[in-house]
Design a protein around this motif. Sequence first.
Motif, mmCIF file in Angstrom:
data_model
loop_
_atom_site.group_PDB
_atom_site.id
_atom_site.type_symbol
_atom_site.label_atom_id
_atom_site.label_comp_id
_atom_site.label_asym_id
_atom_site.label_seq_id
_atom_site.Cartn_x
_atom_site.Cartn_y
_atom_site.Cartn_z
ATOM 1 N N ALA A 133 7.437 6.184 -1.023
ATOM 2 C CA ALA A 133 7.420 5.008 -0.154
ATOM 3 C C ALA A 133 6.561 5.260 1.085
ATOM 4 N N ALA A 134 6.641 6.485 1.652
ATOM 5 C CA ALA A 134 5.837 6.804 2.831
ATOM 6 C C ALA A 134 4.345 6.822 2.483
ATOM 7 N N ARG A 135 4.005 7.346 1.296
ATOM 8 C CA ARG A 135 2.596 7.386 0.890
ATOM 9 C C ARG A 135 2.023 5.992 0.704
ATOM 10 N N LEU A 136 2.870 5.055 0.258
ATOM 11 C CA LEU A 136 2.408 3.690 -0.004
ATOM 12 C C LEU A 136 2.720 2.733 1.140
ATOM 13 N N ALA A 137 3.034 3.274 2.317
ATOM 14 C CA ALA A 137 3.394 2.409 3.446
ATOM 15 C C ALA A 137 2.254 1.459 3.803
ATOM 16 N N GLY A 138 1.023 1.892 3.656
ATOM 17 C CA GLY A 138 -0.110 1.012 3.948
ATOM 18 C C GLY A 138 -0.266 -0.081 2.903
ATOM 19 N N LEU A 139 0.138 0.205 1.686
ATOM 20 C CA LEU A 139 0.036 -0.785 0.612
ATOM 21 C C LEU A 139 1.185 -1.782 0.679
ATOM 22 N N SER A 140 2.400 -1.275 0.938
ATOM 23 C CA SER A 140 3.580 -2.136 1.018
ATOM 24 C C SER A 140 4.565 -1.562 2.021
ATOM 25 N N PRO A 141 4.564 -2.069 3.261
ATOM 26 C CA PRO A 141 5.523 -1.590 4.260
ATOM 27 C C PRO A 141 6.975 -1.845 3.858
ATOM 28 N N ALA A 142 7.217 -2.880 3.072
ATOM 29 C CA ALA A 142 8.594 -3.215 2.687
ATOM 30 C C ALA A 142 9.166 -2.227 1.682
ATOM 31 N N LEU A 143 8.314 -1.444 1.017
ATOM 32 C CA LEU A 143 8.805 -0.505 -0.002
ATOM 33 C C LEU A 143 9.729 0.538 0.612
ATOM 34 N N GLY A 144 9.435 0.997 1.818
ATOM 35 C CA GLY A 144 10.279 2.005 2.455
ATOM 36 C C GLY A 144 11.687 1.502 2.682
ATOM 37 N N GLU A 145 11.810 0.277 3.146
ATOM 38 C CA GLU A 145 13.137 -0.293 3.390
ATOM 39 C C GLU A 145 13.883 -0.512 2.077
ATOM 40 N N LEU A 146 13.173 -0.994 1.056
ATOM 41 C CA LEU A 146 13.809 -1.181 -0.256
ATOM 42 C C LEU A 146 14.258 0.152 -0.834
#
Length: 199
Positions: A133-146
């Motif tokens: 999720a941290a690696r893809l934070a730029g692609l999808s910020p909502a992924l970290g919360e999910l």
Amino acid sequence: MSDRAHAWPEIYIDGIGWVTFDVYPERTDVPAPTPVDYDLEKLLGELARNDKTAGVNPEGQPLRIPWALLGNGLLLLLAALLLAAYLGKIYRRLAPALAGGDAYARRAYVAVLDRLSEVGAPRLPGETRERHAARLAGLSPALGELTRLHLSAVFGGHRAERADVTRLARRVRVDLRANVPALRRALSILDPIAWLRTR
């Protein structure tokens, strides 16, 4: 044949005369000969005589390999595998709607991971869910919360509310629409096996 030859010698005994006896040994150091495969000998003989049928077709027709039938069977097998892959993809995409309770959060999270795999952003081998999720934070910020919501539900024993999971999954989809080129998203729809890369 020499391997089946046998002889019965005779020995002269005083007062009795010539007596026949068998000197065939019960045991021998010579291994038993390999049994002859007469069908193989017949086939090799026919091949040596340049018999194109090798004696296997009683009508005298040469043996034909059904290439068209084999090709059609292979195409049918590939089509069945492709259909099974697409059905697996569709099922995993619809699985959250079919699930209830805690299973909904898990299946919705897996459906999001499938979408990420489709656009070329799967979780790498050995990568934790948080690092992914941290690696893809730029692609999808909502992924970290999910991801945090999913992990707290699975390992923390906290109940994930369906509305929260739905909202976050929708936000990830919106992020992907905003950050992934349209052509890449269109091609991802055609990929039948991207979900196999989901970890």
